[in-house]
Scaffold this active site. Sequence first.
Site, PDB file in Angstrom:
ATOM      1  N   THR A  12     -21.934  47.772  20.499  1.00 28.06           N
ATOM      2  CA  THR A  12     -20.991  46.720  20.098  1.00 28.06           C
ATOM      3  C   THR A  12     -20.176  47.107  18.874  1.00 28.06           C
ATOM      4  OG1 THR A  12     -22.799  45.664  18.897  1.00 28.06           O
ATOM      5  CG2 THR A  12     -22.322  44.834  21.109  1.00 28.06           C
ATOM      6  N   LEU A  14     -19.244  48.305  14.964  1.00 25.56           N
ATOM      7  CA  LEU A  14     -19.729  47.883  13.644  1.00 25.56           C
ATOM      8  C   LEU A  14     -19.550  46.387  13.468  1.00 25.56           C
ATOM      9  CD1 LEU A  14     -18.584  50.757  11.248  1.00 25.56           C
ATOM     10  CD2 LEU A  14     -20.824  50.373  12.272  1.00 25.56           C
ATOM     11  N   HIS A  15     -20.380  45.604  14.157  1.00 22.81           N
ATOM     12  CA  HIS A  15     -20.361  44.146  13.964  1.00 22.81           C
ATOM     13  C   HIS A  15     -21.238  43.820  12.764  1.00 22.81           C
ATOM     14  CE1 HIS A  15     -24.371  43.466  15.739  1.00 22.81           C
ATOM     15  NE2 HIS A  15     -24.061  44.479  16.518  1.00 22.81           N
ATOM     16  N   LEU A  16     -21.544  42.573  12.521  1.00 17.55           N
ATOM     17  CA  LEU A  16     -22.166  42.138  11.271  1.00 17.55           C
ATOM     18  C   LEU A  16     -23.480  42.846  10.915  1.00 17.55           C
ATOM     19  CD1 LEU A  16     -21.854  40.338   8.858  1.00 17.55           C
ATOM     20  CD2 LEU A  16     -22.976  38.511  10.112  1.00 17.55           C
ATOM     21  N   GLU A  87     -29.953  49.517  15.730  1.00 17.03           N
ATOM     22  CA  GLU A  87     -29.835  48.963  17.085  1.00 17.03           C
ATOM     23  C   GLU A  87     -30.300  49.960  18.131  1.00 17.03           C
ATOM     24  OE1 GLU A  87     -25.898  47.447  17.746  1.00 17.03           O
ATOM     25  OE2 GLU A  87     -26.354  45.717  16.548  1.00 17.03           O
TER      26      GLU A  87
END
Length: 87
Positions: A12, A14-16, A87
Amino acid sequence: MVSQKVVIKNPTGLHLRPAGILCKEAMQFKSLITFSYGENTANAKSVLSVLGACVKCGDEIVITCDGEDEEAALKRLIEAIESGLGE
């Protein structure tokens, strides 16, 4: 000053959560740490700056470290990104 290219492997981007992990790693060092993506340059010690770069899976960024612990900082951030940032 040292820099290196690295490809973001997170599905996904570099999300939060991964942005937070990247910032946490960067803040352990005294060096100025930034990364470039396209025409944007982001402060790796700022979650908002990292999120604002809109980096997606498969994108290549250039991490630049400048300061007294630049070599160690670059090595640690490259390792963190290549391991998937939790992740």
